[in-house]
Design a protein around this motif. Structure first.
Motif, PDB file in Angstrom:
ATOM      1  N   LEU A   1      -4.549   6.585   2.661  1.00 22.95           N
ATOM      2  CA  LEU A   1      -3.538   6.471   1.609  1.00 22.95           C
ATOM      3  C   LEU A   1      -3.990   7.077   0.288  1.00 22.95           C
ATOM      4  O   LEU A   1      -3.222   7.075  -0.682  1.00 22.95           O
TER       5      LEU A   1
ATOM      6  N   GLY B   1       0.809  -1.219   0.000  1.00 17.38           N
ATOM      7  CA  GLY B   1       0.000   0.000   0.000  1.00 17.38           C
ATOM      8  C   GLY B   1       0.833   1.255   0.000  1.00 17.38           C
ATOM      9  O   GLY B   1       0.389   2.300  -0.467  1.00 17.38           O
ATOM     10  N   ARG B   2       2.064   1.157   0.530  1.00 21.90           N
ATOM     11  CA  ARG B   2       2.942   2.320   0.581  1.00 21.90           C
ATOM     12  C   ARG B   2       4.217   2.121  -0.230  1.00 21.90           C
ATOM     13  O   ARG B   2       4.684   3.038  -0.902  1.00 21.90           O
TER      14      ARG B   2
ATOM     15  N   ARG C   1      -9.948   4.830   3.415  1.00 20.60           N
ATOM     16  CA  ARG C   1     -10.159   4.613   4.852  1.00 20.60           C
ATOM     17  C   ARG C   1      -8.837   4.522   5.594  1.00 20.60           C
ATOM     18  O   ARG C   1      -8.744   4.918   6.768  1.00 20.60           O
ATOM     19  N   ASP C   2      -7.797   4.021   4.941  1.00 22.86           N
ATOM     20  CA  ASP C   2      -6.475   3.925   5.571  1.00 22.86           C
ATOM     21  C   ASP C   2      -5.675   5.217   5.434  1.00 22.86           C
ATOM     22  O   ASP C   2      -4.527   5.277   5.893  1.00 22.86           O
TER      23      ASP C   2
ATOM     24  N   LYS D   1      -9.410  -9.350   6.117  1.00 30.29           N
ATOM     25  CA  LYS D   1     -10.028  -8.027   6.107  1.00 30.29           C
ATOM     26  C   LYS D   1     -11.211  -7.929   5.155  1.00 30.29           C
ATOM     27  O   LYS D   1     -11.958  -6.959   5.198  1.00 30.29           O
TER      28      LYS D   1
ATOM     29  N   GLN E   1     -10.893   1.251   0.348  1.00 31.96           N
ATOM     30  CA  GLN E   1     -10.090   0.825   1.493  1.00 31.96           C
ATOM     31  C   GLN E   1      -8.878   1.716   1.666  1.00 31.96           C
ATOM     32  O   GLN E   1      -8.499   2.058   2.801  1.00 31.96           O
ATOM     33  N   ARG E   2      -8.243   2.137   0.590  1.00 25.02           N
ATOM     34  CA  ARG E   2      -7.088   3.034   0.685  1.00 25.02           C
ATOM     35  C   ARG E   2      -7.507   4.387   1.251  1.00 25.02           C
ATOM     36  O   ARG E   2      -6.738   5.017   1.992  1.00 25.02           O
TER      37      ARG E   2
END
Length: 447
Positions: A354, A197-198, A351-352, A292, A348-349
């Motif tokens: 990102l 993700g990062r 919410r995180d 998840k 989802q990104r």
């Protein structure tokens, strides 16, 4: 004085009172050599003198080369075949179909006859074109092609669902690769790569570790179908691909044989296909927990096919083995799964923290801002990705950006093997929307 039955070798007539003497057989005249020729008969009367009659000889088929006294074969050697016969043997000689005697005669003739030697050279070159040097290694796709041909001519009574065929094919390909490997190759180092993700993440393991990872994650699908969990008591309390893989790797270190995961993985893969086939279409929407998030069983099978193909490529690279991508129809199903998961991954990104928040609120089922994703090449197609909400519908009328990728590069990005910054893509429209879709595609990857 001799007795009455004795004889001194001389022939004599018996005297008075004596028994007649029987002479011994005389030796034949031929025992001391051939008889002399008869003298010619004198010619009487006028006319020419006839020529002397040659000595009589038996026909050729009755002649013998044996010595008349010793019986040994001392006749002349057989004559060599004629030029015409040897020339007719050149084709058989070039194909190595002559007997040893014929081969020796032809090769002896070629040293003296330039025309035949030139013809023999042309024939030998032609034979080389008829028999090209082929590799004796079997094509790793041979098994899947044979099965495909057989099933195409006689469909099975219980067909494999369309959404399970990519997994069936990729598992069979990987199994063929593993069968060709020796024990040392099972210990070959393999580097697994994904995008968290990062940033890109790497993990070193072995071929045995990769197969154990596949078996552990396939086990989530197996337990959803009521099959035994391959981890047994070692299964973690909370499901998830990474936790299950780490749990299996801890037990793998205690196994002395690196090939130990092969048979359990193959048997589990076959059991998954059989169970899905016998269950029919009613289980397609069965939920499979992935930690998840959850996937429908039909999508879980496509996900397992994609990961099996990707990790089979990792193994093939580690042992320097050629490996081909899935068939075009199967690859299209895998690309379609990734495209359908992108809106959920984008959400989802966000919410995180990102990705940037959505620019507008869209009601469920309504068209919203969309990105036109064009995947070119084998298995490609066109998809419209909803950018603001997974509940929205992507539509050509609301397209704000266009992203074009080759199918192989799109799959490598979704597998986490290349980073979004390294992706060579055709891009038009909103740059931020394109960037978010590229990062969301890379975020589909995981251990």
């Amino acid at each position: 004085m001799r007795g009455p039955d004795e004889w001194d070798g001389r022939e004599r007539s018996g005297g008075p009172g004596e028994r007649p003497r029987i002479p011994s057989p005389r030796p034949a005249a031929e025992d001391h050599g051939p008889l002399p020729d008869l003298p010619p008969v004198p010619h009487r009367g006028p006319g020419p003198v006839p020529a002397p009659t040659p000595p009589h000889h038996a026909p050729a088929e009755y002649e013998s080369d044996d010595d008349p006294v010793t019986g040994d074969d001392t006749g002349p050697p057989p004559t060599a075949p004629s030029h015409k016969v040897l020339k007719s043997l050149l084709g058989a000689w070039a194909l190595a179909a002559c007997s040893s005697e014929e081969t020796a005669a032809v090769e002896a003739h070629l040293t003296d006859c330039a025309a035949c030697a030139e013809e023999a050279l042309r024939l030998r070159d032609a034979v080389g074109l008829l028999h090209p040097a082929d590799s004796l290694d079997l094509d790793p796709l041979l098994r899947s092609r044979v099965l495909e041909g057989c099933l195409g001519r006689r469909p099975p009574r219980i067909p494999v669902p369309e959404w399970a065929t990519p997994f069936d094919a990729e598992a069979a390909k990987l199994d063929a690769l593993l069968r060709d490997m020796g024990e040392s190759e099972w210990r070959a180092p393999v580097r697994l790569r994904w995008f968290d993700g990062r940033e890109p993440v790497e993990r070193d393991t072995t071929v045995a570790g990769v197969i154990g990872h596949l078996m552990a994650v396939d086990g989530m699908v197996a337990t959803s179908l009521g099959l035994p969990d391959p981890l047994g008591p070692a299964a973690p309390e909370h499901p998830g691909p990474r936790r299950r893989t780490e749990a299996y790797w801890r037990t793998l270190g205690e196994e002395p044989d690196p090939r130990a995961p092969h048979d359990p993985w193959r048997e589990q893969s076959q059991a998954l296909i059989r169970t899905a086939s016998f269950a029919g279409g009613g289980v397609a929407e069965l939920s499979v927990p992935y930690g998840k998030f959850d996937l429908a069983l039909r999508d879980a099978f496509l996900d397992r096919a994609f990961e099996t193909w990707v990790h089979a490529g990792d193994i093939a690279d580690a042992v320097d083995y050629p490996y081909k991508p899935p068939a075009a129809g199967h690859l299209h199903l895998l690309v379609d799964l990734a495209a359908r998961l992108l809106p959920t991954t984008l959400a989802q990104r966000r919410r995180d923290g990102l990705a940037a928040p959505p620019q507008q609120l869209v009601a469920a089922g309504a068209p919203g801002r969309s990105l036109h994703l064009e995947v070119e090449g084998s298995g490609g197609g066109d998809w419209y990705i909803a950018l603001d909400s997974p509940a929205a519908v992507g539509s050509p009328e609301c397209t704000v950006a266009h992203l074009a990728l080759d199918s192989d590069e799109f799959c490598q990005l979704a597998a986490g093997h290349i980073s979004p910054e390294e992706t060579a893509a055709g891009q038009t429209g909103e740059r931020e929307a394109i960037r978010e879709v590229l990062f969301a595609t890379a975020a589909l990857s995981r251990l």
